[in-house]
Structure formats: C-alpha cells, structure tokens
Motif scaffolding. Structure first.
Motif, mmCIF file in Angstrom:
data_model
loop_
_atom_site.group_PDB
_atom_site.id
_atom_site.type_symbol
_atom_site.label_atom_id
_atom_site.label_comp_id
_atom_site.label_asym_id
_atom_site.label_seq_id
_atom_site.Cartn_x
_atom_site.Cartn_y
_atom_site.Cartn_z
ATOM 1 N N SER A 136 34.215 10.860 -13.623
ATOM 2 C CA SER A 136 33.027 10.105 -14.038
ATOM 3 C C SER A 136 33.022 9.820 -15.533
ATOM 4 C CB SER A 136 31.766 10.882 -13.669
ATOM 5 O OG SER A 136 31.731 12.136 -14.338
ATOM 6 N N VAL A 165 34.342 5.254 -18.312
ATOM 7 C CA VAL A 165 33.292 4.802 -19.237
ATOM 8 C C VAL A 165 33.524 5.253 -20.671
ATOM 9 C CG1 VAL A 165 31.558 4.744 -17.406
ATOM 10 C CG2 VAL A 165 31.817 6.825 -18.781
ATOM 11 N N HIS A 169 33.559 2.796 -23.630
ATOM 12 C CA HIS A 169 32.285 2.261 -24.135
ATOM 13 C C HIS A 169 31.687 3.210 -25.177
ATOM 14 C CE1 HIS A 169 32.272 -0.901 -21.105
ATOM 15 N NE2 HIS A 169 32.607 0.027 -20.203
#
Length: 575
Positions: A383, A387, A390
């Motif tokens: 998870s 990301v 970013h």
C-alpha cells in the motif's frame, strides 16, 4: 535575508578553563562554522573575537574592548564596524552546535512581523536564548550609545520593553564540558539522535550534488547554486498602469487619433495639452505626465476632460520601478519554484546554475509484499510503493525508478550496484534489525558513511540515512506504512536541503490544543486537523499498518517531549 549578522566568538569560557569554545568540533564542524553557516544568507557578517587567519575575506573581524568584556561589549564592537546597513541585526553566539539557517530566518521574520524591537529564541527547555535573536538596528544603536561603558554588562542591560520570543529547536548552547560531551554523544554513530539533531546533520553533512546550468522552467525542485540577477530593468520603459489616456500637462486635452497598445507601436511625442488613447502595459509616448484612467475621463468631440471629484493620479509604471538592471532577484540557496522561474523570466533570465532536482529510486522490501494479483497466505498488500512517488513529490523529489526487493542475503549489494541513475535511494522496510533486515550489513559492506542510524522519535525510530562512497544517499524507512510516510515527510526535506545546499526555511508552527495528550518521553509524529479557531488538534492514537489515519487530516505535528496544551508545535502540512 535583508539583515546584518553579528557572531559572538570571543568571551572567556571561564567554566571550561578558558578554551576557544567556537573552535571546538562537534559532528565534524566547529561551533563557529555552525554559526557562520546559519547566517550565510545575511547581507554582512561580523565575527567578534580573536582574529582567525582562516576566516573568509568577506567576513569582517573585530574584537571587543576589553577582550573578554562580555556580550554587550562585543555587540558594541560589532556596531562600530556596522555603521550603516540593513534595518535588522541578528545576533548569535558561536557556542550553539546545531543552530541552522531556519532558526536565524525565524527570529528575523518574527521581528519584522511583530514590529517589536527584538525577538529572541526559546530553547527546548523553555529558556530564553538572548544570544539567538533579531534586533531593530535603530533601537540597538540607541540603546548601546545610552549605556556608556559596556564592560561586563549582562545582556539584560540591552533588553527592550517591546520584545518577543519564538520557540525553536536545535538552539541549546554549550557552556560546560558536560554540554560538549552530550552534544558529541548525540552525533556518535550507533546512538539514537534527537530528531532536530538528525535533521541538522543531514542538512550540514551530506555531500552536495554537483551544480549544472539548466533552463529554470525545467529545474523546478532544484536549488540555485548562484544568485539570479535581472538582465533588464523592470519595467524596461515607462508604461501605462491602466487602460485610459496618456496626457501631457494639465487638462483639458486635445485627443489625437493614435492608440498605444501593449507591444504595439509607440505613439509620437505628446505636446502639452495633447492626449492619446493608451492600453495597460503600453509604452508611453515622450512628454506624458500621467495616465487618465477610463473611469475618470469624459470625451466630448475631440476634447478630453477629467470628471469632477475624481482623484488625481499618475497611473504610470516608471522604468526600473520594480527593479534595476543587475538587481538580485534570488540568492544562491533558494529553491527553484514556479514562482522563481516566472520572476526570473520577467528579468529576462531563463537559465541558471542549479543543484538538483533530487532524483530518487524507490525500493519496497520483503518477500511478503505483493503489489498486484490476489494475496496468498501470509502475504501483505503493498500500500506504500504505488503512492510513495506522490509523497516524494511533496518534498521536491523526483521518483526516477522503483524496485521490489526480495529478502535475500545479497539483494542490497545488487541494488547498490545497479541503481546508479539517481541521487537518493529510498528503501521501505529492512531497517528494524530483524532476521530479514539486511540493510545495515549491506551498507557496511559497501563502505557507506552512516549519518543517522536511529532517531529518538515515534514512529520512525529505526530510520537511517547513509551516504555511499560515490555520493548517493540512502534513506531507510520503517516498513509500516504510517511510519514510513511520516518519517519520509519529516526527514526527506532535510535531505533535499543537504544534497542541494538549500537554505532551510523556518518551520511552520501552530498551536496544538491537546499537545500534552500525545506527548511522551520521545518526540512523536502525529496526524493533526485544523480547527475553525485556527488551532490544531492531534490524533492521540494512530495505527501504523495503513494510511487511513491520514485520510481527512491536514498534516503532521512533530510533538516534543513534555509538550503542554497550546504550545507552538512544528507542522508538516499536506498540500
């Protein structure tokens, strides 16, 4: 920073047997070097104390009279050589090993913002540090003159009635041998560092990237390695500030047929009593004395008049009004932002010498991690990996590549040899020292220099930062998603500052309403939410196995030990 700086590097050091305290090294640099780096952005720098042959030529050296006469005498000596200059003077003692540019910028900004005569730093223990402060020059000049003899006066003799304070970290001084020992112990390899010390080390000890000349529009996220000075004055010539009429002399005026447009042909010379139609930004004709804006004007036939009761204004932007040719738009050490690139283009500067942007290779470790497809028994969904780029971008870092690393004995050795097209390797997991955590051993085999091995904070205590022999930086993050991302957001900006030689910005702070509820024996990083009254509220308990605790939150707070409700706490704001 438009301020002059005074570094107090003399004194008797009576509690340390008269040693030259500023020359004492802590963490690979002298305390005087720490002070010089902290004030490097100031206009002029004066060092008060014994003459030092290795001092840079642009630094003024002077000596208090009598020698060892105390801080007030030293400030008086500095003022005698700073006879004119900036309206603000920052004063800092050369016995604060971890002081940074952000502390100097913070006291100066607070002094300007509040309009007080002086602002002083308050350290982590709540003690006011009168030798880390910013002063209004006119007050300090007048107060020193009024005292007569300055010999052996305490700093309280200078303190104004209108003064302020600002809580800062990393500004504790060293008065005794025990203080020096504690400071050195805090940077001893293998020990857990205070977070403020760890970030200061990264800013000061990482090897800066080489500089290169780049188009500024393509260098967003980099840091200027040289000042940016305008190639032209702005405006380059007198232009109209409004839509209206260029007029010559007092009205009424005879309106000519020409129209001046921005970028168009310049109207011919105006004679007294003449006017031409003009657009905002248009080059004014010679002879113009003002621009009469449309809403103030009446035209009857060919005659232009000013409407009754309207204000008389010039509405002309004069040549060089914004800045002259050669004006320093930005100093070296400034971050290249879209605003910077735009301002430079306004000065006809399109490229500059820069360091960065920092390029990162992201590594997620663990046999149990799976990014795609159904999970098998014992596996965990990745998870963070999808990301993390970013979050890196929030810190001004470009994600240049990604790897999923299995738990093998030589996985990191292969990684260090192959991930060469980057400046920073960000590793998620493998920092805890468990059976499968091979990172530290691999760094040792690679001959890496460990800068930060552990940090006294929760989460993120197991983080580490190292520098490989070729200059690449390795940032090891905890494996739990919240711990990994919160550590990244707190630590990565300091790495960017160090790699690009960026001047650190003062921290953003806010009043944390429930600080005592989430304060513990070590620094804590907690999600926070802004409340309607402008204060902040922290989540007292946050699970680290996912990022759900960040959903709907406005940022992170770095809560020091023994924080009290309402204290000003450093904030890391989310975009």
């Amino acid at each position: 920073m438009h301020a002059d700086a005074v570094i107090l590097a003399g004194g008797r050091a009576s509690r340390m047997g008269g040693v030259d305290k500023p020359a004492i090294e802590i963490g690979g640099r002298t305390m005087l070097d720490a002070a010089l780096e902290a004030v490097a952005a100031c206009d002029r720098i004066v060092v008060v104390g014994p003459h030092r042959a290795d001092m840079a030529a642009n630094i003024v050296q002077t000596q208090e009279v009598p020698r060892g006469g105390g801080p007030v005498a030293a400030i008086g000596a500095a003022l005698r050589v700073l006879d004119e200059g900036a309206d603000l003077i920052v004063v800092v003692a050369a016995d604060i090993p971890f002081i940074g540019a952000e502390a100097i910028a913070a006291v100066a900004e607070e002094c300007r913002r509040t309009g007080t005569d002086a602002v002083f730093a308050v350290d982590e223990s709540g003690r006011s540090q009168y030798l880390v402060g910013a002063w209004r020059r006119d007050y300090l000049d007048e107060r020193v003159r009024s005292l007569g003899s300055l010999d052996n006066l305490a700093m309280k003799a200078l303190l104004p009635s209108r003064m302020g304070t600002i809580a800062l970290q990393g500004i504790s001084d060293c008065d005794t041998e025990s203080d020096i020992a504690r400071a050195r112990a805090s940077v001893t390899p293998g020990t857990a560092l205070e977070l403020t010390v760890a970030r200061a080390l990264l800013r000061n000890e990482l090897s800066a990237l080489p500089s290169r000349r780049r188009q500024l529009r393509d260098a967003i996220g980099a840091t200027l390695a040289e000042p940016v000075r305008s190639a032209v004055a702005l405006p380059r010539f007198d232009i109209s500030a409004m839509d209206g009429y260029a007029v010559a002399g007092p009205g009424p005026w005879q309106l000519r047929a020409e129209v001046g447009y921005a970028g168009g042909e310049r109207p011919a010379l105006l004679q007294p009593g003449e006017a031409v139609r003009i657009a905002t930004g248009a080059h004014l004709p010679d002879g113009s004395t003002a621009v009469l804006r449309d809403e103030f004007a009446d035209v009857t036939g060919g005659e232009l008049t000013r409407r009754p009761q309207t204000p008389v204004r010039e509405d002309i932007r004069r040549a060089g009004e914004d800045w002259p040719t050669g004006h320093e738009l930005l100093p070296a050490g400034a971050a290249v932002t879209p605003m910077v690139a735009s301002a430079a283009a306004s000065g006809e500067i399109f490229e500059a010498l820069v360091r960065g942007p920092v390029r990162a290779h992201v590594v997620v470790t663990g046999d149990e991690i799976r990014s795609e497809g159904p999970l098998r028994q014992g596996q965990t969904r990745d998870s963070v990996g999808p990301v993390v780029s970013h979050f890196l971008a929030w810190c001004g870092i470009d994600a240049a590549g990604a790897t999923h690393l299995r738990d093998t004995a030589d996985g990191f050795d292969t990684l260090f040899a192959s991930a060469i097209d980057c400046d920073l390797i960000v590793i998620v997991g493998a920092t805890g020292g468990g059976a499968a955590d091979q990172l530290r051993a691999a760094l040792d085999r690679a001959g890496a220099k460990i800068l930060v091995e552990r940090v006294r904070c929760r989460p993120g205590g197991s983080q580490l930062t190292a520098e490989l022999v070729d200059g690449r930086t390795v940032l090891g993050l905890p494996g739990n998603p919240f711990a990994a991302i919160s550590t990244l957001l707190v630590t990565a900006p300091a790495i960017v500052d160090g790699l690009t030689a960026r001047t650190a910005r003062p921290p953003i702070v806010g009043s944390l309403a429930n600080a005592s509820a989430c304060s513990g024996p070590v620094t804590r990083i907690v999600p926070v939410t802004r409340t309607p009254d402008g204060t902040w509220t922290a989540d007292v308990a946050t699970r680290t196995a996912h990022l759900a605790g960040l959903v709907g939150r406005d940022g992170l707070a770095i809560v020091p030990p023994a924080a009290a409700d309402g204290d000003l706490i450093e904030l890391i704001l989310f975009p």
